[in-house]
Design an enzyme around this catalytic site. Structure first.
Site, PDB file in Angstrom:
ATOM      1  N   GLU A 102     -12.610  -2.099   2.538  1.00 51.82           N
ATOM      2  CA  GLU A 102     -13.195  -1.935   3.879  1.00 51.82           C
ATOM      3  C   GLU A 102     -14.277  -0.853   3.909  1.00 51.82           C
ATOM      4  O   GLU A 102     -14.229   0.068   4.744  1.00 51.82           O
ATOM      5  CB  GLU A 102     -12.097  -1.635   4.917  1.00 51.82           C
ATOM      6  CG  GLU A 102     -11.140  -2.792   5.095  1.00 51.82           C
ATOM      7  CD  GLU A 102     -10.158  -2.645   6.257  1.00 51.82           C
ATOM      8  OE1 GLU A 102     -10.035  -1.547   6.823  1.00 51.82           O
ATOM      9  OE2 GLU A 102      -9.520  -3.668   6.594  1.00 51.82           O
TER      10      GLU A 102
ATOM     11  N   GLU B 261      -6.309  -9.343   3.658  1.00 57.31           N
ATOM     12  CA  GLU B 261      -5.466  -8.709   4.687  1.00 57.31           C
ATOM     13  C   GLU B 261      -5.492  -9.614   5.898  1.00 57.31           C
ATOM     14  O   GLU B 261      -6.560  -9.838   6.492  1.00 57.31           O
ATOM     15  CB  GLU B 261      -5.988  -7.317   5.071  1.00 57.31           C
ATOM     16  CG  GLU B 261      -5.776  -6.274   3.998  1.00 57.31           C
ATOM     17  CD  GLU B 261      -6.110  -4.864   4.464  1.00 57.31           C
ATOM     18  OE1 GLU B 261      -5.923  -4.545   5.657  1.00 57.31           O
ATOM     19  OE2 GLU B 261      -6.577  -4.072   3.618  1.00 57.31           O
TER      20      GLU B 261
ATOM     21  N   TYR C 208      -6.660  -8.809  11.815  1.00 55.89           N
ATOM     22  CA  TYR C 208      -5.358  -8.598  12.454  1.00 55.89           C
ATOM     23  C   TYR C 208      -5.521  -8.970  13.919  1.00 55.89           C
ATOM     24  O   TYR C 208      -6.525  -8.601  14.534  1.00 55.89           O
ATOM     25  CB  TYR C 208      -4.941  -7.126  12.369  1.00 55.89           C
ATOM     26  CG  TYR C 208      -4.709  -6.643  10.949  1.00 55.89           C
ATOM     27  CD1 TYR C 208      -3.515  -6.899  10.293  1.00 55.89           C
ATOM     28  CD2 TYR C 208      -5.696  -5.913  10.276  1.00 55.89           C
ATOM     29  CE1 TYR C 208      -3.294  -6.441   8.999  1.00 55.89           C
ATOM     30  CE2 TYR C 208      -5.482  -5.453   8.981  1.00 55.89           C
ATOM     31  CZ  TYR C 208      -4.280  -5.720   8.349  1.00 55.89           C
ATOM     32  OH  TYR C 208      -4.064  -5.266   7.070  1.00 55.89           O
TER      33      TYR C 208
ATOM     34  N   GLN D  13       1.458  -6.508   5.622  1.00 53.79           N
ATOM     35  CA  GLN D  13       1.781  -6.228   4.238  1.00 53.79           C
ATOM     36  C   GLN D  13       3.140  -6.851   3.943  1.00 53.79           C
ATOM     37  O   GLN D  13       3.525  -7.787   4.655  1.00 53.79           O
ATOM     38  CB  GLN D  13       1.741  -4.724   4.006  1.00 53.79           C
ATOM     39  CG  GLN D  13       0.343  -4.121   4.283  1.00 53.79           C
ATOM     40  CD  GLN D  13       0.153  -2.695   3.804  1.00 53.79           C
ATOM     41  OE1 GLN D  13       0.968  -2.116   3.124  1.00 53.79           O
ATOM     42  NE2 GLN D  13      -0.983  -2.091   4.218  1.00 53.79           N
TER      43      GLN D  13
ATOM     44  N   GLU E 223       0.856  -1.183   0.000  1.00 50.46           N
ATOM     45  CA  GLU E 223       0.000   0.000   0.000  1.00 50.46           C
ATOM     46  C   GLU E 223       0.893   1.233   0.000  1.00 50.46           C
ATOM     47  O   GLU E 223       2.004   1.208   0.543  1.00 50.46           O
ATOM     48  CB  GLU E 223      -0.875  -0.031   1.269  1.00 50.46           C
ATOM     49  CG  GLU E 223      -1.746   1.197   1.443  1.00 50.46           C
ATOM     50  CD  GLU E 223      -2.852   1.008   2.494  1.00 50.46           C
ATOM     51  OE1 GLU E 223      -2.906  -0.058   3.123  1.00 50.46           O
ATOM     52  OE2 GLU E 223      -3.631   1.958   2.664  1.00 50.46           O
TER      53      GLU E 223
HETATM   54  O1  AHR Z   1      -2.994  -2.893   6.184  1.00 57.49           O
HETATM   55  C1  AHR Z   1      -3.199  -1.706   6.882  1.00 57.49           C
HETATM   56  C2  AHR Z   1      -4.628  -1.215   6.791  1.00 57.49           C
HETATM   57  O2  AHR Z   1      -5.463  -2.091   7.487  1.00 57.49           O
HETATM   58  C3  AHR Z   1      -5.233  -1.158   5.418  1.00 57.49           C
HETATM   59  O3  AHR Z   1      -4.951   0.022   4.749  1.00 57.49           O
HETATM   60  C4  AHR Z   1      -6.698  -1.247   5.706  1.00 57.49           C
HETATM   61  O4  AHR Z   1      -7.409  -1.833   4.653  1.00 57.49           O
HETATM   62  C5  AHR Z   1      -6.779  -2.019   6.991  1.00 57.49           C
HETATM   63  O5  AHR Z   1      -7.597  -1.414   7.928  1.00 57.49           O
END
Ligand code: AHR
Length: 504
Positions: free
Chosen positions: A174, A293, A245, A353, A28
Site C-alpha cells: 500500500e 487483501e 474492505y 486476515q 500480519e
Molecule cells: O489488513 C489490515 C491492514 O489493512 C493491512 O496491514 C494494510 O495493508 C491494510 O490497510
C-alpha cells in the site's frame, strides 16, 4: 408466485482454470494474529513449537494454499534480520504501523514451519517503506540462495540448510497510502519497485513479483497510480495488487450487500488499466491480479483507534478484532463469486486476515479454545468445492431497489466444474432481503449428473454472530434443489448463501 431467475451453465462457457491461490489468506504481525493466535506457547492446545494445533486444524479445514506474510502495513518498517537467529538474542522493537511492541519471538523460520504445518505456501513481502533494494536482496539471498554467500550461509548457520525457495514476493505494501511508513509518490515507488525487482531477479530469476496497486478504489491517485507504477515495472512484475474492505457503516443492509458490485468494477477497471499499459508498451505478456487483501472490516475501528492512540506499545494488543455477523458472511460469499468470475485475471487473492485480526478464525483471549466466525463458512465452501474450471453463468435475475446503488440484482452466481472429480458446484447468493427467488438452471450439458447436496447458510437475523460458546450461524444441508431432465430448480431463500453440488 415466487420470483424467478434463470441460468444456463455449460462446460463450453469457460472463464478459466481457477488458480488455487485465490483461496489464499494473510497473517500480519498485528494484534493477536501471531502471538495468542497461531502461536501461544504453554497453551494446552499448543504443540512443542508453541503453535496452536486447534488453529492449524481450522486453517487446514479452510484449505489455504498461500499465506501472505509478514504484512501489511507492518512490513514497511520490518527489519527481517531481527526475526532470525537465536530467539533469546532477538530484539524487541517499536512497531510503528500499529504502535505495538514486536518481540520477534516468531520470525521467518518459525513462520515457515507453521505454514508447512498448515499446508500453505508463503507469499513473502519486502520492506520498501523504510528500506530498499539492498535489504530486499539480502532477504531474498537469505531465503532462496543455496549457500556459499553471506546471507545464505547465515541461514544455514541458523539451522536451515535447504533454501526456502519462496516463489512469490510482494514489493512493499500500500505504498500510495499516506498512513504507510515510507509512503511514496507513484513515480518514487515505481522506480524503487522496478530497481528492486530487477536486482532481486538477478539473485533468483525464478521468483515472481506482486507490485503495489492502489490501496482501494477511492484513493485520489486511483488508476493513475497503476498506470505510472506499471509503466516503470511492467517488464519485471507478474501481478498487480488490489485491496478492498467494506463496511455497513450506515446500517443499510441492502446497500451493504450491493458492495460486491464495487469489487467487480474495481477489478474490471484495473484490468483495463493493466491492458492500457500493455498496449502502450506493445507488450506480449499480461499483468494478472493479486487481490491480496479483501474482507469486511469496520466493526472494530473505534476500539482500534483508542488502543493505538491511547494505549500504545502493548505486546499483541486486541486490534482489528471484528466480530462478524450473518450479513458479513453473505458479503464475503458475494465477493468470492466476484473473484471466481474474474479467475481469468485474478490469480492470487488473500482473505485478510486469517486468525484474530479481521479473521474467520478466532482464539479465546482468556486462554480457551478457538472458534469459527460467520465468514468462515462461505470461504471454506468456496475453497473446498471451487477448484476446477470456473464457468460463466448466463444469468437472468430479477432486481430490487436500493438507496445508494439503484437497481441491484437479486441473485449473484458462478459455477465451478471439476472434471477430474466429475463434480459441478454452483455458488449462489440471493441478496434480496425480502423475497425468496427460485433459480431455474439449465445443466443439460452435464449428462448423467445428479444433485448431491444443496448447502445453505441463512439466518432470520442479519446481525446474528458466532462466539466461543455458541455458533448461531452455521451451514446446513437442505432439499431445496430438485432436478428434472437436466433442469435444476433451486429455492434460494431471501438472504442466503447457497452451494449446489452436482456429481455423477
Ligand atoms: O489488513 C489490515 C491492514 O489493512 C493491512 O496491514 C494494510 O495493508 C491494510 O490497510
Amino acid at each position: 408466485m415466487a420470483k424467478q431467475a434463470k441460468m444456463i451453465i455449460d462446460k463450453a462457457f469457460k472463464i478459466s482454470e481457477v488458480d488455487k491461490r485465490v483461496y489464499g489468506s494473510f497473517i500480519e504481525h498485528l494484534g493477536r494474529a501471531v502471538y495468542d493466535g497461531i502461536y501461544q506457547p504453554g497453551h494446552p492446545l499448543s504443540d512443542e513449537n508453541g503453535f496452536r494445533k486447534d488453529v492449524i486444524e481450522l486453517v487446514r479445514e479452510l484449505d489455504v494454499p498461500l499465506v501472505r506474510y509478514p504484512g501489511g502495513n507492518f512490513v514497511s518498517n520490518f527489519f527481517w534480520e531481527d526475526s532470525v537467529g537465536p530467539v533469546s538474542e532477538r530484539p524487541s522493537r517499536l512497531e510503528l504501523a500499529w504502535r505495538s511492541l514486536e518481540k520477534n519471538e516468531v520470525g521467518l523460520h518459525e513462520f515457515k514451519k507453521w505454514a508447512d504445518a498448515a499446508n500453505s505456501e508463503v507469499m513473502m513481502a519486502v520492506n520498501l517503506g523504510t528500506r530498499g533494494i539492498a535489504d530486499a536482496c539480502n532477504l531474498l539471498e537469505y531465503c532462496n540462495h543455496p549457500g556459499g554467500s553471506k546471507y545464505s550461509d547465515l541461514r544455514i548457520r541458523h539451522g536451515q540448510r535447504e533454501p526456502y525457495g519462496f516463489k512469490t514476493w510482494c514489493l512493499g505494501n500500500e505504498m500510495d497510502g499516506p498512513w504507510q511508513i515510507g509512503h511514496k509518490t507513484m513515480d518514487e515507488y515505481g522506480r524503487l519497485a522496478e530497481e528492486t525487482a530487477k536486482a532481486m531477479k538477478l539473485i533468483d530469476p525464478s521468483i515472481e513479483f506482486v507490485v503495489c496497486g492502489s490501496s482501494n478504489r477511492q484513493m485520489p491517485t486511483y488508476a493513475q497510480w497503476e498506470n505510472h507504477v506499471l509503466t516503470h515495472t511492467y517488464e519485471y512484475v507478474d501481478y498487480l495488487s488490489l485491496h478492498t474492505y467494506y463496511g455497513n457503516r450506515s446500517n443499510n443492509s441492502v446497500d451493504f450487500l450491493a458492495k460486491s458490485d464495487d469489487m467487480d468494477y474495481f477489478i474490471k477497471e484495473i484490468i483495463a488499466t493493466c491492458d492500457y499499459v500493455k498496449a502502450k508498451k506493445r507488450a506480449k505478456k499480461n499483468i494478472n491480479l493479486s487481490f491480496d487483501e479483501w474482507n469486511v472490516w469496520y466493526h472494530s475501528n473505534a476500539e482500534d483507534d483508542d488502543i493505538m492512540n491511547n494505549k500504545p506499545w502493548q505486546v499483541a494488543p486486541k486490534l482489528l478484532e471484528d466480530i462478524y455477523n450473518f450479513e458479513d458472511a453473505l458479503l464475503v460469499g458475494l465477493m468470492l463469486i466476484v473473484l471466481l468470475r474474474h479467475s481469468d485475471r485474478v490469480k492470487v487473492a488473500c482473505l485478510a486476515q486469517l486468525v484474530n485480526v479481521i479473521a474467520p478464525i478466532m482464539t479465546d483471549p482468556n486462554g480457551g479454545g478457538s472458534w469459527k466466525q460467520t465468514i468462515f463458512y462461505p470461504f471454506m465452501h468456496a475453497s473446498k468445492y471451487g477448484r476446477g474450471v470456473a464457468l460463466q453463468p448466463v444469468l437472468s435475475t430479477p432486481v430490487h431497489d436500493s438507496k445508494e446503488h439503484g437497481a441491484v440484482t437479486d441473485v449473484e452466481a458462478v459455477a465451478v466444474y471439476n472434471e477430474e472429480k466429475e463434480e459441478v458446484t454452483i455458488f449462489a447468493v440471493n441478496r434480496n432481503l425480502e423475497e425468496d427467488v427460485v433459480l431455474n438452471t439449465d445443466v443439460r450439458c452435464f449428462e448423467g449428473y445428479t444433485v448431491k447436496e444443496h448447502i445453505v447458510l441463512e439466518n432470520d437475523d442479519l446481525k446474528a454472530e458466532n462466539c466461543c460458546e455458541q455458533e448461531r450461524v452455521k451451514p446446513m444441508s437442505t432439499n431445496q434443489t430438485s432436478m428434472d431432465n437436466g433442469m435444476l430448480t433451486s429455492m434460494l431463500h431471501k438472504a442466503s448463501w447457497n452451494v449446489i453440488r452436482l456429481g455423477k
